[in-house]
Design an enzyme around this catalytic site. Sequence first.
Site, PDB file in Angstrom:
ATOM      1  N   SER A  15       2.446  -3.493   9.341  1.00 19.29           N
ATOM      2  CA  SER A  15       3.858  -3.120   9.390  1.00 19.29           C
ATOM      3  C   SER A  15       4.085  -1.837  10.187  1.00 19.29           C
ATOM      4  CB  SER A  15       4.418  -2.977   7.973  1.00 19.29           C
ATOM      5  OG  SER A  15       3.672  -2.021   7.226  1.00 19.29           O
ATOM      6  N   TRP A  16       3.226  -0.826   9.990  1.00 20.99           N
ATOM      7  CA  TRP A  16       3.439   0.467  10.639  1.00 20.99           C
ATOM      8  C   TRP A  16       3.115   0.402  12.120  1.00 20.99           C
ATOM      9  CZ3 TRP A  16       6.567   3.890  11.023  1.00 20.99           C
ATOM     10  CH2 TRP A  16       6.356   5.259  11.218  1.00 20.99           C
ATOM     11  N   ARG A  36      -6.026  -8.031  14.748  1.00 20.98           N
ATOM     12  CA  ARG A  36      -7.117  -8.975  14.527  1.00 20.98           C
ATOM     13  C   ARG A  36      -6.629 -10.377  14.153  1.00 20.98           C
ATOM     14  NH1 ARG A  36     -11.893  -5.838  13.163  1.00 20.98           N
ATOM     15  NH2 ARG A  36     -11.389  -3.639  12.837  1.00 20.98           N
ATOM     16  N   LYS A 110      -2.933   7.394   7.649  1.00 15.92           N
ATOM     17  CA  LYS A 110      -2.872   8.459   6.647  1.00 15.92           C
ATOM     18  C   LYS A 110      -3.997   8.272   5.636  1.00 15.92           C
ATOM     19  CE  LYS A 110       2.125   8.992   7.166  1.00 15.92           C
ATOM     20  NZ  LYS A 110       3.463   8.871   6.534  1.00 15.92           N
ATOM     21  N   SER A 141       8.579   7.992   6.721  1.00 16.81           N
ATOM     22  CA  SER A 141       8.973   6.886   7.606  1.00 16.81           C
ATOM     23  C   SER A 141       8.499   5.554   7.052  1.00 16.81           C
ATOM     24  CB  SER A 141       8.382   7.108   9.006  1.00 16.81           C
ATOM     25  OG  SER A 141       7.016   7.507   8.907  1.00 16.81           O
ATOM     26  N   LYS A 194       0.316  12.640  -0.471  1.00 18.62           N
ATOM     27  CA  LYS A 194       1.576  12.087  -0.981  1.00 18.62           C
ATOM     28  C   LYS A 194       1.372  10.681  -1.532  1.00 18.62           C
ATOM     29  CE  LYS A 194       2.399   9.205   2.651  1.00 18.62           C
ATOM     30  NZ  LYS A 194       2.946   7.836   2.738  1.00 18.62           N
ATOM     31  N   ASP A 247       7.546  13.597   3.411  1.00 19.43           N
ATOM     32  CA  ASP A 247       6.819  12.358   3.131  1.00 19.43           C
ATOM     33  C   ASP A 247       6.634  12.156   1.631  1.00 19.43           C
ATOM     34  OD1 ASP A 247       5.689  10.024   3.973  1.00 19.43           O
ATOM     35  OD2 ASP A 247       3.987  10.930   4.994  1.00 19.43           O
ATOM     36  N   ASN A 259       2.610   2.630  -2.767  1.00 22.92           N
ATOM     37  CA  ASN A 259       1.920   3.466  -3.754  1.00 22.92           C
ATOM     38  C   ASN A 259       2.791   3.699  -4.984  1.00 22.92           C
ATOM     39  OD1 ASN A 259      -0.657   4.346  -2.232  1.00 22.92           O
ATOM     40  ND2 ASN A 259       0.975   4.653  -0.743  1.00 22.92           N
TER      41      ASN A 259
END
Length: 346
Positions: A15-16, A36, A110, A141, A194, A247, A259
Amino acid sequence: MIDSKQKIAVLGAGSWGTALAALVARHDYPTILWGRDVRVIQSIDIQHQNFRYLPSIMLPQTLRATTDLAAAVSGADWILVAVPSYAFTETLCRLAPLLSIGVGVAWATKGFEPGSGRFLHEVAREILGGDVPLAVVTGPSFAKEVTLGLPTAVTVHGEDVCFTQMVANAMHGPMFRAYTGNDVIGAELGGAMKNVLAVAIGVADGMQLGMNARAGLITRGLNEMLRLSAVIGARPETLMGLAGLGDLVLTCTGDLSRNRRLGFALGRGQSLSDAIREIGQVIESVQTSDEVMRQAEQNGVELPISEAVRAVLREEITPYAGMKALLAREQKPEYLDILFKANCSL
């Protein structure tokens, strides 16, 4: 004015990675996205949608996609890595022999390197060498909102000023603000911690502990970020900015946060395995909690919220026991040391 010859390769079609590739493609940069999963890549290249991670959102028709890493990076002016932290080292190892001289590498990953607990810039420098310009992209974001063109602000940190500015320029636009800085350690720390702290807030929300508890956990979580940053050489203003506080607030309060959703499910009594299966995407906090605590223990810093999250994710204690232990801690001053020291030269 955009250099028409500038080409950007984005590695990671989750997604990112898809959101960032779509962003720079919409800013008229020739962009190719590598991934992939053949079905995902075909859906991006042919239907202009990422059916798995960003369904029903149309992507720019100019965005190309491929499963061939060599083809993706061939002729690229710079490369943006947006893979999960567990795949970061492997991806850079595959990239290194394909990298042309002068091509910079940025990442929007991250976390820490699983197993070693190393910062990702340390991994990148070791694998890619000392001459490759590096930068990290971080900040509050959600991929879906970026892809939909909703207003977003991030920060790009790197030691090479020209490369850092190049990355920021490609992303900056009418609905997307990209700031710059040079505190790579602080930027990476905020982006990693975070995710762990969001689990704690999710647990509290799942247990219906109220808004007071949420605000208290976010604030004390920020305190944990600042205390760890003070001993590893990061600047407190970085943690008080988009890379840290920004964030942290988004990940702890937004329903798109995986998360937070994990913590919420655990707080409602769901098992860890069922919660992960239901979310269906990579949840960085599961591994990152170990690495955050490794950093804390190596540097002699107490991080009670992060420690409780690690214990819950290891299934050593229940979410209820973790919250009870945090509330039972002894009374103490809010700040044990001065977090912000005045700079008299200013």
